[in-house]
Design a protein around this motif. Sequence first.
Motif, PDB file in Angstrom:
ATOM      1  N   TYR A   1      -2.337  10.753 -13.070  1.00 22.97           N
ATOM      2  CA  TYR A   1      -1.891  12.140 -13.102  1.00 22.97           C
ATOM      3  C   TYR A   1      -1.538  12.579 -11.688  1.00 22.97           C
ATOM      4  O   TYR A   1      -1.973  11.972 -10.698  1.00 22.97           O
ATOM      5  N   LYS A   2      -0.771  13.651 -11.599  1.00 27.73           N
ATOM      6  CA  LYS A   2      -0.455  14.243 -10.308  1.00 27.73           C
ATOM      7  C   LYS A   2      -1.737  14.772  -9.686  1.00 27.73           C
ATOM      8  O   LYS A   2      -2.553  15.397 -10.358  1.00 27.73           O
ATOM      9  N   GLU A   3      -1.905  14.544  -8.374  1.00 24.08           N
ATOM     10  CA  GLU A   3      -3.187  14.798  -7.738  1.00 24.08           C
ATOM     11  C   GLU A   3      -3.459  16.271  -7.459  1.00 24.08           C
ATOM     12  O   GLU A   3      -4.568  16.633  -7.082  1.00 24.08           O
ATOM     13  N   GLY A   4      -2.468  17.126  -7.625  1.00 21.76           N
ATOM     14  CA  GLY A   4      -2.693  18.540  -7.371  1.00 21.76           C
ATOM     15  C   GLY A   4      -1.392  19.317  -7.371  1.00 21.76           C
ATOM     16  O   GLY A   4      -0.356  18.819  -7.783  1.00 21.76           O
ATOM     17  N   TYR A   5      -1.457  20.552  -6.896  1.00 20.53           N
ATOM     18  CA  TYR A   5      -0.279  21.416  -6.862  1.00 20.53           C
ATOM     19  C   TYR A   5      -0.503  22.506  -5.824  1.00 20.53           C
ATOM     20  O   TYR A   5      -1.636  22.760  -5.386  1.00 20.53           O
TER      21      TYR A   5
ATOM     22  N   ALA B   1       0.824  -1.210   0.000  1.00 17.05           N
ATOM     23  CA  ALA B   1       0.000   0.000   0.000  1.00 17.05           C
ATOM     24  C   ALA B   1       0.854   1.254   0.000  1.00 17.05           C
ATOM     25  O   ALA B   1       0.529   2.240  -0.670  1.00 17.05           O
ATOM     26  N   LEU B   2       1.964   1.242   0.732  1.00 16.15           N
ATOM     27  CA  LEU B   2       2.817   2.429   0.783  1.00 16.15           C
ATOM     28  C   LEU B   2       3.460   2.700  -0.568  1.00 16.15           C
ATOM     29  O   LEU B   2       3.491   3.840  -1.039  1.00 16.15           O
ATOM     30  N   ILE B   3       3.976   1.650  -1.193  1.00 18.56           N
ATOM     31  CA  ILE B   3       4.596   1.800  -2.500  1.00 18.56           C
ATOM     32  C   ILE B   3       3.591   2.362  -3.503  1.00 18.56           C
ATOM     33  O   ILE B   3       3.895   3.252  -4.294  1.00 18.56           O
ATOM     34  N   GLU B   4       2.375   1.843  -3.467  1.00 23.56           N
ATOM     35  CA  GLU B   4       1.333   2.318  -4.380  1.00 23.56           C
ATOM     36  C   GLU B   4       1.008   3.781  -4.131  1.00 23.56           C
ATOM     37  O   GLU B   4       0.824   4.556  -5.080  1.00 23.56           O
ATOM     38  N   GLN B   5       0.953   4.189  -2.881  1.00 15.71           N
ATOM     39  CA  GLN B   5       0.571   5.569  -2.584  1.00 15.71           C
ATOM     40  C   GLN B   5       1.621   6.559  -3.081  1.00 15.71           C
ATOM     41  O   GLN B   5       1.288   7.597  -3.650  1.00 15.71           O
ATOM     42  N   PHE B   6       2.913   6.254  -2.859  1.00 15.54           N
ATOM     43  CA  PHE B   6       3.969   7.128  -3.362  1.00 15.54           C
ATOM     44  C   PHE B   6       3.847   7.306  -4.872  1.00 15.54           C
ATOM     45  O   PHE B   6       4.026   8.400  -5.402  1.00 15.54           O
ATOM     46  N   SER B   7       3.568   6.221  -5.574  1.00 17.30           N
ATOM     47  CA  SER B   7       3.510   6.274  -7.033  1.00 17.30           C
ATOM     48  C   SER B   7       2.264   6.997  -7.529  1.00 17.30           C
ATOM     49  O   SER B   7       2.330   7.863  -8.406  1.00 17.30           O
ATOM     50  N   GLU B   8       1.120   6.645  -6.970  1.00 13.84           N
ATOM     51  CA  GLU B   8      -0.141   7.174  -7.482  1.00 13.84           C
ATOM     52  C   GLU B   8      -0.266   8.679  -7.288  1.00 13.84           C
ATOM     53  O   GLU B   8      -0.837   9.378  -8.129  1.00 13.84           O
ATOM     54  N   MET B   9       0.257   9.217  -6.193  1.00 16.01           N
ATOM     55  CA  MET B   9       0.096  10.652  -5.954  1.00 16.01           C
ATOM     56  C   MET B   9       0.908  11.492  -6.927  1.00 16.01           C
ATOM     57  O   MET B   9       0.670  12.684  -7.094  1.00 16.01           O
ATOM     58  N   THR B  10       1.880  10.859  -7.629  1.00 11.50           N
ATOM     59  CA  THR B  10       2.713  11.592  -8.581  1.00 11.50           C
ATOM     60  C   THR B  10       2.338  11.311 -10.027  1.00 11.50           C
ATOM     61  O   THR B  10       2.971  11.844 -10.944  1.00 11.50           O
ATOM     62  N   GLY B  11       1.345  10.452 -10.250  1.00 11.46           N
ATOM     63  CA  GLY B  11       0.980  10.080 -11.610  1.00 11.46           C
ATOM     64  C   GLY B  11       1.804   8.928 -12.141  1.00 11.46           C
ATOM     65  O   GLY B  11       1.744   8.608 -13.328  1.00 11.46           O
ATOM     66  N   GLY B  12       2.576   8.289 -11.267  1.00 14.92           N
ATOM     67  CA  GLY B  12       3.340   7.104 -11.659  1.00 14.92           C
ATOM     68  C   GLY B  12       2.534   5.843 -11.413  1.00 14.92           C
ATOM     69  O   GLY B  12       1.301   5.882 -11.281  1.00 14.92           O
ATOM     70  N   LYS B  13       3.218   4.707 -11.293  1.00 14.31           N
ATOM     71  CA  LYS B  13       2.522   3.448 -11.076  1.00 14.31           C
ATOM     72  C   LYS B  13       3.440   2.484 -10.338  1.00 14.31           C
ATOM     73  O   LYS B  13       4.660   2.523 -10.502  1.00 14.31           O
ATOM     74  N   ALA B  14       2.849   1.621  -9.529  1.00 18.77           N
ATOM     75  CA  ALA B  14       3.590   0.588  -8.814  1.00 18.77           C
ATOM     76  C   ALA B  14       3.301  -0.773  -9.437  1.00 18.77           C
ATOM     77  O   ALA B  14       2.163  -1.076  -9.795  1.00 18.77           O
ATOM     78  N   PHE B  15       4.347  -1.583  -9.559  1.00 15.92           N
ATOM     79  CA  PHE B  15       4.224  -2.926 -10.113  1.00 15.92           C
ATOM     80  C   PHE B  15       4.727  -3.933  -9.073  1.00 15.92           C
ATOM     81  O   PHE B  15       5.690  -3.656  -8.350  1.00 15.92           O
ATOM     82  N   PHE B  16       4.095  -5.101  -9.044  1.00 12.01           N
ATOM     83  CA  PHE B  16       4.456  -6.125  -8.078  1.00 12.01           C
ATOM     84  C   PHE B  16       4.627  -7.460  -8.802  1.00 12.01           C
ATOM     85  O   PHE B  16       3.663  -8.225  -8.944  1.00 12.01           O
TER      86      PHE B  16
END
Length: 236
Positions: free
Chosen positions: A222-226, A151-166
């Motif tokens: 996408y990035k969630e905000g600014y 969950a932590l890895i996913e959150q770091f990625s998703e808030m920046t518009g990236g993606k986590a793979f497992f």
Amino acid sequence: SAEDVPISIGVIFDVSGSMKDRLPTARDAATQFFKTGNPEDEYFMITFSDRAEVTSDFTTDITRLQNQLMFTQAKGMTALYDSVYKGLVKLKDGNHPKKALLLITDGEDNRSRYTFNNVKDFVKEQDVQIYSIGIVGDSSSTLGSGRTGRALIEQFSEMTGGKAFFPDSVYELEDICTKIALELKNQYVIGYRSTNTTKDGKWRKIRVEVNHKALPHLTVRYKEGYYAADAGSHVN
């Protein structure tokens, strides 16, 4: 616009004791990723266990980075949050406007002086995408804060518009790294002018939606905000 531009990339590589049995898989992931770049991309590498350390400064020589990985050994505790923070700071020295981090870890943290919220707030201030390859055995990998490593890895990625793979096996790594490379190289840039002109320095959430009836299964990251400009700053 959509264009292929060179990228400044930081590889954040976990060499803590919790990665002992997973280190060969993590090395394979990094090696596969280096093979996907183009000659103009520049990389640096941070390894972390008890502390985060820049083990290779910006370079276009992927052989140098691969050789560095060959001598890594898993030991010590895990300063994951510190390493992400250090990577974001280091990226500011990159030569290219487009910047990204690749995080290769099992998602555990038991050593950092920065907290998850410290790093999350700092991530939100940066124009950096974080992609992650989670080398986790299962979803029971826990953090001190009660979050799972996944969950932590996913959150770091998703808030920046990236993606986590497992990945479930090493055989998936080549395909995953190719997907990350394609996403980094093939992205649309959308600009807009906010109707809120108040210069208050506050966090502004944004939402991007796809409205296309013929392709209903499209998803958008996408990035969630600014942060808005404040009264004393000038933003182009």
